[in-house]
Scaffold this motif. Structure first.
Motif, PDB file in Angstrom:
ATOM      1  N   LYS A  16       0.827  -1.203   0.000  1.00 44.86           N
ATOM      2  CA  LYS A  16       0.000   0.000   0.000  1.00 44.86           C
ATOM      3  C   LYS A  16       0.862   1.254   0.000  1.00 44.86           C
ATOM      4  O   LYS A  16       0.499   2.256  -0.603  1.00 44.86           O
ATOM      5  CB  LYS A  16      -0.942  -0.005   1.204  1.00 44.86           C
ATOM      6  CG  LYS A  16      -2.036  -1.039   1.083  1.00 44.86           C
ATOM      7  CD  LYS A  16      -2.972  -0.998   2.279  1.00 44.86           C
ATOM      8  CE  LYS A  16      -4.044  -2.065   2.133  1.00 44.86           C
ATOM      9  NZ  LYS A  16      -4.982  -2.035   3.253  1.00 44.86           N
ATOM     10  N   ALA A  19       1.796   1.956  -3.509  1.00 42.48           N
ATOM     11  CA  ALA A  19       0.633   2.484  -4.223  1.00 42.48           C
ATOM     12  C   ALA A  19       0.404   3.950  -3.881  1.00 42.48           C
ATOM     13  O   ALA A  19       0.133   4.769  -4.764  1.00 42.48           O
ATOM     14  CB  ALA A  19      -0.608   1.656  -3.894  1.00 42.48           C
ATOM     15  N   GLU A  29      -2.593   4.263 -13.486  1.00 43.19           N
ATOM     16  CA  GLU A  29      -3.154   2.953 -13.188  1.00 43.19           C
ATOM     17  C   GLU A  29      -2.113   2.090 -12.500  1.00 43.19           C
ATOM     18  O   GLU A  29      -0.911   2.288 -12.691  1.00 43.19           O
ATOM     19  CB  GLU A  29      -3.590   2.238 -14.480  1.00 43.19           C
ATOM     20  CG  GLU A  29      -4.557   3.005 -15.339  1.00 43.19           C
ATOM     21  CD  GLU A  29      -5.964   3.033 -14.788  1.00 43.19           C
ATOM     22  OE1 GLU A  29      -6.309   2.156 -13.972  1.00 43.19           O
ATOM     23  OE2 GLU A  29      -6.727   3.929 -15.188  1.00 43.19           O
ATOM     24  N   GLN A  31      -1.343  -2.192 -11.276  1.00 47.35           N
ATOM     25  CA  GLN A  31      -1.745  -3.578 -11.466  1.00 47.35           C
ATOM     26  C   GLN A  31      -0.850  -4.469 -10.615  1.00 47.35           C
ATOM     27  O   GLN A  31       0.364  -4.313 -10.621  1.00 47.35           O
ATOM     28  CB  GLN A  31      -1.581  -3.939 -12.942  1.00 47.35           C
ATOM     29  CG  GLN A  31      -1.792  -5.375 -13.259  1.00 47.35           C
ATOM     30  CD  GLN A  31      -1.542  -5.627 -14.741  1.00 47.35           C
ATOM     31  OE1 GLN A  31      -1.779  -4.777 -15.565  1.00 47.35           O
ATOM     32  NE2 GLN A  31      -1.050  -6.803 -15.048  1.00 47.35           N
ATOM     33  N   SER A  32      -1.470  -5.377  -9.849  1.00 48.79           N
ATOM     34  CA  SER A  32      -0.674  -6.317  -9.065  1.00 48.79           C
ATOM     35  C   SER A  32      -1.574  -7.219  -8.236  1.00 48.79           C
ATOM     36  O   SER A  32      -2.789  -7.044  -8.182  1.00 48.79           O
ATOM     37  CB  SER A  32       0.272  -5.580  -8.122  1.00 48.79           C
ATOM     38  OG  SER A  32      -0.432  -5.059  -7.016  1.00 48.79           O
ATOM     39  N   LEU A  34      -1.700  -7.052  -5.201  1.00 50.11           N
ATOM     40  CA  LEU A  34      -2.233  -6.198  -4.135  1.00 50.11           C
ATOM     41  C   LEU A  34      -3.720  -5.934  -4.379  1.00 50.11           C
ATOM     42  O   LEU A  34      -4.503  -5.832  -3.452  1.00 50.11           O
ATOM     43  CB  LEU A  34      -1.453  -4.876  -4.078  1.00 50.11           C
ATOM     44  CG  LEU A  34      -1.850  -3.854  -3.029  1.00 50.11           C
ATOM     45  CD1 LEU A  34      -1.613  -4.402  -1.621  1.00 50.11           C
ATOM     46  CD2 LEU A  34      -1.060  -2.568  -3.220  1.00 50.11           C
ATOM     47  N   TYR A  35      -4.113  -5.860  -5.626  1.00 48.32           N
ATOM     48  CA  TYR A  35      -5.499  -5.573  -5.984  1.00 48.32           C
ATOM     49  C   TYR A  35      -6.300  -6.839  -6.291  1.00 48.32           C
ATOM     50  O   TYR A  35      -7.442  -6.962  -5.893  1.00 48.32           O
ATOM     51  CB  TYR A  35      -5.545  -4.608  -7.169  1.00 48.32           C
ATOM     52  CG  TYR A  35      -4.863  -3.307  -6.843  1.00 48.32           C
ATOM     53  CD1 TYR A  35      -5.452  -2.389  -5.991  1.00 48.32           C
ATOM     54  CD2 TYR A  35      -3.605  -3.016  -7.347  1.00 48.32           C
ATOM     55  CE1 TYR A  35      -4.819  -1.204  -5.647  1.00 48.32           C
ATOM     56  CE2 TYR A  35      -2.961  -1.834  -7.018  1.00 48.32           C
ATOM     57  CZ  TYR A  35      -3.573  -0.935  -6.173  1.00 48.32           C
ATOM     58  OH  TYR A  35      -2.937   0.219  -5.848  1.00 48.32           O
ATOM     59  N   SER A  36      -5.711  -7.750  -7.041  1.00 46.37           N
ATOM     60  CA  SER A  36      -6.405  -8.997  -7.362  1.00 46.37           C
ATOM     61  C   SER A  36      -5.442  -9.971  -8.018  1.00 46.37           C
ATOM     62  O   SER A  36      -4.576  -9.569  -8.797  1.00 46.37           O
ATOM     63  CB  SER A  36      -7.572  -8.736  -8.318  1.00 46.37           C
ATOM     64  OG  SER A  36      -8.176  -9.962  -8.701  1.00 46.37           O
ATOM     65  N   PRO A  52     -15.411  -1.519  -4.681  1.00 49.43           N
ATOM     66  CA  PRO A  52     -13.962  -1.690  -4.528  1.00 49.43           C
ATOM     67  C   PRO A  52     -13.574  -1.886  -3.063  1.00 49.43           C
ATOM     68  O   PRO A  52     -14.105  -1.226  -2.175  1.00 49.43           O
ATOM     69  CB  PRO A  52     -13.381  -0.393  -5.087  1.00 49.43           C
ATOM     70  CG  PRO A  52     -14.502   0.576  -5.106  1.00 49.43           C
ATOM     71  CD  PRO A  52     -15.773  -0.205  -5.152  1.00 49.43           C
ATOM     72  N   GLU A  53     -12.651  -2.815  -2.825  1.00 51.73           N
ATOM     73  CA  GLU A  53     -12.180  -3.084  -1.462  1.00 51.73           C
ATOM     74  C   GLU A  53     -10.798  -2.525  -1.214  1.00 51.73           C
ATOM     75  O   GLU A  53     -10.482  -2.110  -0.121  1.00 51.73           O
ATOM     76  CB  GLU A  53     -12.162  -4.595  -1.204  1.00 51.73           C
ATOM     77  CG  GLU A  53     -13.522  -5.239  -1.224  1.00 51.73           C
ATOM     78  CD  GLU A  53     -13.437  -6.740  -1.035  1.00 51.73           C
ATOM     79  OE1 GLU A  53     -12.349  -7.237  -0.692  1.00 51.73           O
ATOM     80  OE2 GLU A  53     -14.453  -7.411  -1.233  1.00 51.73           O
ATOM     81  N   ASN A  54      -9.958  -2.579  -2.228  1.00 49.98           N
ATOM     82  CA  ASN A  54      -8.558  -2.203  -2.044  1.00 49.98           C
ATOM     83  C   ASN A  54      -8.208  -0.847  -2.655  1.00 49.98           C
ATOM     84  O   ASN A  54      -7.059  -0.587  -2.934  1.00 49.98           O
ATOM     85  CB  ASN A  54      -7.643  -3.268  -2.652  1.00 49.98           C
ATOM     86  CG  ASN A  54      -7.707  -4.558  -1.873  1.00 49.98           C
ATOM     87  OD1 ASN A  54      -7.811  -4.540  -0.654  1.00 49.98           O
ATOM     88  ND2 ASN A  54      -7.652  -5.672  -2.558  1.00 49.98           N
ATOM     89  N   VAL A  55      -9.206  -0.005  -2.838  1.00 51.79           N
ATOM     90  CA  VAL A  55      -8.921   1.313  -3.403  1.00 51.79           C
ATOM     91  C   VAL A  55      -8.252   2.156  -2.314  1.00 51.79           C
ATOM     92  O   VAL A  55      -8.743   2.247  -1.197  1.00 51.79           O
ATOM     93  CB  VAL A  55     -10.198   1.986  -3.899  1.00 51.79           C
ATOM     94  CG1 VAL A  55      -9.924   3.420  -4.316  1.00 51.79           C
ATOM     95  CG2 VAL A  55     -10.802   1.198  -5.036  1.00 51.79           C
TER      96      VAL A  55
END
Length: 63
Positions: A16, A19, A29, A31-32, A34-36, A52-55
């Motif tokens: 995080k 990010a 953007e 991508q990883s 970490l998000y899905s 969204p959960e990890n925003v």
């Protein structure tokens, strides 16, 4: 105003903190895992329709 008007996608964001740092740098953007994790086609629609959960919200003084 950006000279080339290119979008930047960071791949392999692991934490995080990374990010948040990329958001401060105005990365478009990320991508990883970490998000899905990679998903089968059937699960993509459900993921996109879910809230969204990890925003990571923008930090102070960012817009």
């Amino acid at each position: 105003m950006p000279l080339f008007r290119l979008k930047v996608i960071a791949e392999g964001v692991e934490t995080k903190g990374q990010a948040r740092f990329l958001k401060l740098l105005k990365c478009d953007e990320m991508q990883s895992y970490l998000y899905s994790k990679p998903l089968p086609f059937e699960q993509i629609t459900a993921l996109l329709e879910a809230p969204p959960e990890n925003v990571i919200p923008p930090g102070p003084n960012t817009s």
